[in-house]
Each structure stands twice: as structure tokens, then as C-alpha cells.
Design a protein around this motif. Structure first.
Motif, PDB file in Angstrom:
ATOM      1  N   GLU B  24       0.808  -1.099  -0.014  1.00  9.51           N
ATOM      2  CA  GLU B  24      -0.120   0.099  -0.121  1.00  9.51           C
ATOM      3  C   GLU B  24       0.883   1.224   0.030  1.00  9.51           C
ATOM      4  O   GLU B  24       1.861   1.181   0.547  1.00  9.51           O
ATOM      5  N   ASN B  39       1.974   0.152  10.887  1.00 14.64           N
ATOM      6  CA  ASN B  39       2.030  -0.937  10.033  1.00 14.64           C
ATOM      7  C   ASN B  39       2.146  -2.560  10.578  1.00 14.64           C
ATOM      8  O   ASN B  39       1.274  -3.266  10.341  1.00 14.64           O
ATOM      9  N   LEU B  42      -0.642  -3.128  13.016  1.00 22.07           N
ATOM     10  CA  LEU B  42      -1.925  -3.570  12.484  1.00 22.07           C
ATOM     11  C   LEU B  42      -1.670  -4.932  11.836  1.00 22.07           C
ATOM     12  O   LEU B  42      -2.528  -5.697  11.820  1.00 22.07           O
ATOM     13  N   ASP B  85      -9.293  -6.568   0.424  1.00 22.57           N
ATOM     14  CA  ASP B  85      -9.069  -5.516   1.381  1.00 22.57           C
ATOM     15  C   ASP B  85     -10.329  -5.899   2.301  1.00 22.57           C
ATOM     16  O   ASP B  85     -11.412  -5.621   2.209  1.00 22.57           O
ATOM     17  N   LYS B  88      -9.088  -1.658   7.544  1.00 24.42           N
ATOM     18  CA  LYS B  88      -7.635  -1.543   8.142  1.00 24.42           C
ATOM     19  C   LYS B  88      -7.287  -2.255   9.460  1.00 24.42           C
ATOM     20  O   LYS B  88      -5.906  -2.398   9.789  1.00 24.42           O
ATOM     21  N   VAL B  90      -7.831  -1.789  12.507  1.00 24.36           N
ATOM     22  CA  VAL B  90      -7.659  -1.067  13.668  1.00 24.36           C
ATOM     23  C   VAL B  90      -7.749  -1.673  15.079  1.00 24.36           C
ATOM     24  O   VAL B  90      -7.312  -1.649  15.808  1.00 24.36           O
ATOM     25  N   ARG B 137     -15.073  -1.109   0.404  1.00 23.13           N
ATOM     26  CA  ARG B 137     -13.682  -1.685   0.217  1.00 23.13           C
ATOM     27  C   ARG B 137     -13.397  -2.131  -1.181  1.00 23.13           C
ATOM     28  O   ARG B 137     -13.172  -3.080  -1.482  1.00 23.13           O
ATOM     29  N   ARG B 377      -4.170   9.276   8.450  1.00 19.21           N
ATOM     30  CA  ARG B 377      -4.562   8.501   7.287  1.00 19.21           C
ATOM     31  C   ARG B 377      -5.296   9.016   5.966  1.00 19.21           C
ATOM     32  O   ARG B 377      -6.109   9.918   6.098  1.00 19.21           O
ATOM     33  N   ARG B 379      -7.042   6.799   4.131  1.00 12.91           N
ATOM     34  CA  ARG B 379      -8.223   5.809   3.597  1.00 12.91           C
ATOM     35  C   ARG B 379      -9.013   5.266   4.984  1.00 12.91           C
ATOM     36  O   ARG B 379      -8.179   5.336   5.918  1.00 12.91           O
TER      37      ARG B 379
END
Lengths: 379, 379
Positions: B24, B39, B42, B85, B88, B90, B137, B377, B379
Motif C-alpha cells: 500500500e 503497520n 496492524l 481488502d 484497516k 484498527v 472496500r 490516514r 483511507r
């Protein structure tokens, strides 16, 4: 359950009617059914659970509180206080009896009664939308009055509220009760998924139909019968046996529902005539008739295969006679009789389970009476 | 969070880009943001939670297992394995950090990570249907591919599964965690109810908008940050402070989402241009612009009042220019700048909360880095 309670026998002996304190007409051909006792038990469930249920629903953010109050029959579509039919309330009554089965006061079962009733109504809100049902309990359904969004949202909210009511008790027992409720809810959802997929299939076996009905109806009734006991500290063995009673009670209940869904009196059920046939429901009488073989069974299969090619709109255009002739074929093939016998078998299995657990004789008698009632009900 | 992280400053300094291990492109103007660290965090959340999440989803009865797998991006609409996708992630990352904040191994937070992710996706399935959103997504939404029934059913099933995953741990802590998750879920539903009702109202105050966003986004992020700690035995005071961090992190997250919903790059967000304006969303920039007063604010109010009289179909017929001119007015009235500052304020409040609880310095640093990331961010 006596032989006389069976659908066919009832037709032979002719119905007797009596009027309850709520002004309903109860029809019964079973002298053994303690109708007054059952009505008192259901009334107790309503009396103890409803105030707590209403207080729970008042926690919802507007407009969900209003939409839920309409769904439960507490207000009409214009927001005026109402005393609508909010269902038979079998589940709250069972949850209170469940606490008593564990030797505790009925009040111990109240949070369980409310939680189970919330989950039941969550599923009604979503199922009515998914099934496109426009009427429930003689009134327009929530999605019809307030739109699909509110039916989805308020259903979600009632489901969350059910867990909240139990978990805020903060006890180990509440955690166990919530786990059982969650398992039952998952089965409920599995059952609805099966129900939807079966409507698009030409053939469904009797076993598949029973599994689906066990999920849709048995699981939550089973939970209602165990949840009060679990909240009262009963062990898992006791809870499992109570669930077995409730599960088979649920299958008996559903077999009767399937009979009422085809041959029920719209005045009593609040549904359209031939309701389940209009919706192509692969209910027990249909599935049993198709499995029976023989001339009527084969003719029925041909007709339903032809119906399957029609759109919902075309099916809705059928007149009464066309549905009546399908119902007659189902009966001729033995689907009605088989389903009546199945209700009786499940009723017997439910009552047998009660012998495996110690409980006060009076509680046992009430659970038996409720099972009898479930099988002879007309709505 | 540094001054340089602010939207306006970012425009001034110009974006820098870097490429992560997942290929990404991450854009950032804040030298202070530890993008690689975030990253990795995540990625750890995904790596530890996804196998458990997949095993949970496999419990669903067909076709719900397939529909859920599509929603999560594990298969495509034809049922072929895919690596879509899945967001994220999170929340799972936060749930693992949460366990570490209580001095436990990250693995202790896994059931919490999975449960929160299930609830988050339950709400996405239902919200996409209610809002009529056709894309998420970069892929068609579930109701669009499988129909509304499956979106309702699978959403319900994921919600039930979330509780099941936690409660089958059978511990007191699991009961406490489920209670917090249930409270968060109720707020999530309240927030969606407010969101829907605000779309039909001409005026929404900034306070109402913040309350709605706190419910829709803050509550579940708050739960993600406390759930691992609770499963690890943290007391309620610690859990409440962690929730305060998560709640304000959620409001910062949502303020950025509202900026992206109007000015975001469709390539990055996977949404249409001017997405929130097309849906008449009363998001923070709009509400703040309307509250600001002055010429641009008044012109915006007039235009939106006229838009309110149009049908959704008429609004959909607008060309890009008409939405662009609305966005320009929102910016001119100060709605974009106010929302950027609000993101910064919420970010600061979130980080302040961390000072009130003892936790390993490394965990605190990661929570700060995540907060920085959320605000920058794209996105």
C-alpha cells in the motif's frame, strides 16, 4: 397428552368453547387440559415480565423506543396508548416456571423471561421483513409502518438489549444464561437461513424440515425453560434436561403452527387464509405429503413444481379455490394427519424429559399443562 | 500529535509517500508518525486475529458462511479464494495492545479482537443495507450481491457469534467483556438511528453530530481498547480509562472520516467522489459550516434546503460540479478547518487519558503512534 387432543379426534368430538378472563375464546376438546390454569400461568408471565420489558424498551434512543412500543402492541401507529395483542407470551411464562423448577421464586426468572422475549421479538422484526409479511397479530408489521430501516435497527437493538438485561446482573449465573441465550439465538438465525433457502428448493426432506423447525422454534423455547433455572443456580445437567423438554415442546408447537398456517382460522391466527401456501412454505404438512408417495402426493408435487415457475405476484393472484385444492391434496396425501401425529409424538417426548429431573410436583404439573395447551391451541 | 499533522498544514508541506510491506502507499506529512511501527502493529492484529475469525465464521450454517467470507474479502462473488481488502483492522490491533496494557500477553486479547471485529462487521452489513451503499472496500456490498435477506441474516449471525466467542471462554472476565461489548453495540445502534434521523432533518447541531459519531465510532473503538485488558483481569477503573482513550480516538478517527467522505481520494477510500454529500450526510464539516454563520454558511444552508426537496434520484443526477461547489462552500464557511482542528483536539484528549493509567512504556508508545496514524490516514 390424550388421544382426544389430536387434531382429527378434535374434529370428531367437536370443539367446546370457553371464555377466559381476557375475553378470548379458547377452543378445546381435551377435558384434561387445565385451560384456566394455563391462562393464569401465561397471565402471570405477562404481569411479571411486561413492566420490566417496557422499562428495558424505554432505554432505546428515539425513534426506536416508539417503534418497539408499536411492535409490542403498547401504542398504535399514531402513538396513542393501545392494548394490542402482544402474543401468547409462552416464553416468559416458561422462564418463570424454570426458576421454580430449580426451587427458586418465579421472580428469579424475570430477567431471563425479558431477555428471551426480546430475542423472540428481534427475530420477528427481522423475519417479517425478510419474508415480506405485512401482518402480525392483526396489525401491520413494523417494516410496513415505519420502513425496513427501522425494522432492522429496532431488531438489532432488541437483540443487544436482551444481552444487556442479563449481563448487568453481573453474576456468574448471568454469564451462563447469556451463553445459552446466545447459542439459542444462533440456532434461531440458522433456522431462518434454512427456511429461506428451502423456499427456493423443490424438495425438502422431512428431516431437514424438522431440523429447521427445531432451530427456529425449539431452540428459543428450550432456552426459555432453562434460563430461569440457570439464573437460580441450577447445574448444567438440570438445565440440559429442561432444554430437552423445551426443544420438543417447540417442535410440537411448530407442528401445530404448521397446521394453523394452512388450515387455521384467519380470525384466530391473525394471518391470511392458506397463509403458508401463499408463501410457498415447505412446512411439515407439505413436506410430509410430498414424501408420502401415492396419487395425491404426486399430483401435489406436479402442481407445486408448476407453481415454482410462477412469480410471487402471479401466486398472489390465485383465488381461494386454488389454495383450497392444494390444501385438500396435502390432506389427502396424509400430510395433515402425519403432522398432527408428529405434534403428539413431540409432546410425549417433551413430557418424558420432565421425569429425568427433580422438581416440585406443582411445577411439573404446570409444564405438562402448558404442553397440552400448546398442542390444542387455535392461535 | 504535532501541528504538522493537521490537514491544512499537510497541504502546505505537501505529502510524502512510502510503501509498506503490503504494497500500500501510505501518505504522511508527519515525520513523527511511526508508519512502519503502526503497520507492523496492524499486521500483528490481522495475523493473530484472522485465523480465529475465520474459524468462527466457518461455524455459520450455509449459505451464511459463504456470504460472510465474501464480506470479509476471503472469497470473491463466485466463491473463489480472494485476498480482498478486509479493512484497516484498527480494532483487532487495539484489542491486542489492550491486553498488553494490562501487562498480559497480546494473545489474551484475541477473543476480544475477534468479537469486536464481528460486531463491527455486523454493523457494516446492516448499515450498508439501510444506507443503500453499493460499494465497500472497492467491492459490491453484500446486499447488492446476495440480496437484503442475506445482509440482515449474516449481520445478525455475526453479532450472535461475537457474544458466543467471548462467553464460551466461561470466565468471569469474559462476562465482563461481553457486557462492555453489549453496551458498545447498543451505542453503535443508537448512533445509526441518529444518523438516519439526521439525514431527514434540516438542521443538526454540532453537539448532536458529535454525540452521534461518539456512538457510531467512539463506542466500539473504546471497547476494543478495554476488552483485552478486561479479559486479562484489569479492574473497571483501568478499563474505563482505556475506553476514554478509545472513545476520543474514535472521534478523531470519525472527524478524519468525515473529511475523507467529502474531500477523500476515491482511489484510496473506495467510495464515490463527494460520497457523503451524495448521501446528504450531516457530517461534521457540513454541520460546522452551517453553524458558522456568514455569507458562505448562509448560501450553503439555502442550497441544502433546496436539495432537501429533491428526491434521491434527482440528487444522484447532479454532476460533479454541483457537489464540488457545495464542498467549496463548506470549506469557505470554515467547516473543513474546524473539523481538522476537532480531529486534533480529540487526538490530544485521547493521549491525555493514557497518562492516567500505568502501562508498559512500549505499549503507551504504540497507542500514541496509532492515534497519530488515525489522524493522518488517507483511507
Amino acid at each position: 397428552m390424550t388421544e382426544a387432543s389430536h387434531e382429527a379426534s378434535r374434529a370428531r368430538t367437536g370443539p367446546r368453547t370457553s371464555t377466559t378472563t381476557r375475553g378470548e375464546t379458547v377452543t378445546s376438546a381435551i377435558p384434561a387440559v387445565d385451560t384456566a390454569g394455563v391462562n393464569a400461568m401465561l397471565e402471570r408471565g405477562r404481569t411479571l415480565a411486561t413492566p420490566v420489558l417496557r422499562a428495558a424498551v424505554e432505554r432505546l434512543a428515539p425513534p426506536m423506543d416508539t417503534v418497539a412500543a408499536y411492535h409490542f402492541g403498547w401504542i398504535d401507529a399514531e402513538g396513542r396508548p393501545a392494548h394490542g395483542d402482544s402474543g401468547k407470551a409462552v416464553r416468559p411464562a416458561l422462564a418463570l416456571l424454570s426458576a421454580e423448577a430449580a426451587g427458586r421464586a418465579p421472580e428469579v426468572g424475570i430477567p431471563g423471561a425479558v431477555a428471551v422475549e426480546l430475542v423472540h421479538n428481534f427475530s420477528l422484526l427481522h423475519d417479517d421483513l425478510m419474508d415480506g409479511d405485512e401482518q402480525r397479530r392483526h396489525r401491520d408489521t413494523v417494516w410496513k409502518v415505519y420502513g425496513p430501516e427501522q425494522a432492522i435497527l429496532v431488531g438489532d437493538a432488541l437483540f443487544a438489549l436482551a444481552n444487556e438485561i442479563l449481563l448487568e446482573l453481573g453474576t456468574v449465573e448471568a454469564g451462563r444464561a447469556t451463553r445459552r441465550l446466545t447459542t439459542a439465538t444462533r440456532k434461531l438465525i440458522d433456522g431462518q437461513a434454512q427456511d429461506i433457502s428451502y423456499e427456493h428448493r423443490e424438495r425438502v426432506t422431512v428431516e431437514e424440515c424438522l431440523e429447521m423447525e427445531g432451530n427456529k422454534t425449539g431452540a428459543l423455547l428450550a432456552c426459555a425453560v432453562s434460563i430461569g433455572a440457570v439464573l437460580g443456580g441450577a447445574d448444567d445437567r438440570t438445565a440440559d434436561i429442561l432444554e430437552a423438554y423445551g426443544y420438543h415442546l417447540g417442535l410440537a408447537f411448530q407442528a401445530v403452527d404448521d397446521l394453523l398456517g394452512i388450515w387455521g382460522d384467519p380470525e384466530a391466527t391473525g394471518k391470511q387464509t392458506w397463509s403458508d401456501l401463499r408463501q410457498r412454505k415447505k412446512s411439515l404438512p407439505v413436506v410430509a405429503a410430498l414424501a408420502a408417495g401415492g396419487e395425491a402426493s404426486e399430483r401435489l408435487a406436479e402442481i407445486l413444481a408448476a407453481d415454482a415457475k410462477l412469480s410471487d405476484a402471479q401466486l398472489a393472484d390465485f383465488d381461494e379455490e386454488e389454495f383450497a385444492s392444494r390444501a385438500a391434496l396435502i390432506e389427502e396425501a396424509g400430510g395433515r394427519e402425519w403432522t398432527s401425529q408428529e405434534a403428539r409424538r413431540q409432546h410425549a417426548t417433551a413430557i418424558e424429559a420432565l421425569d429425568r429431573v427433580d422438581m416440585p410436583a406443582e411445577v411439573r404439573a404446570q409444564l405438562v399443562a402448558l404442553a397440552d395447551f400448546v398442542v390444542v391451541r387455535k392461535r
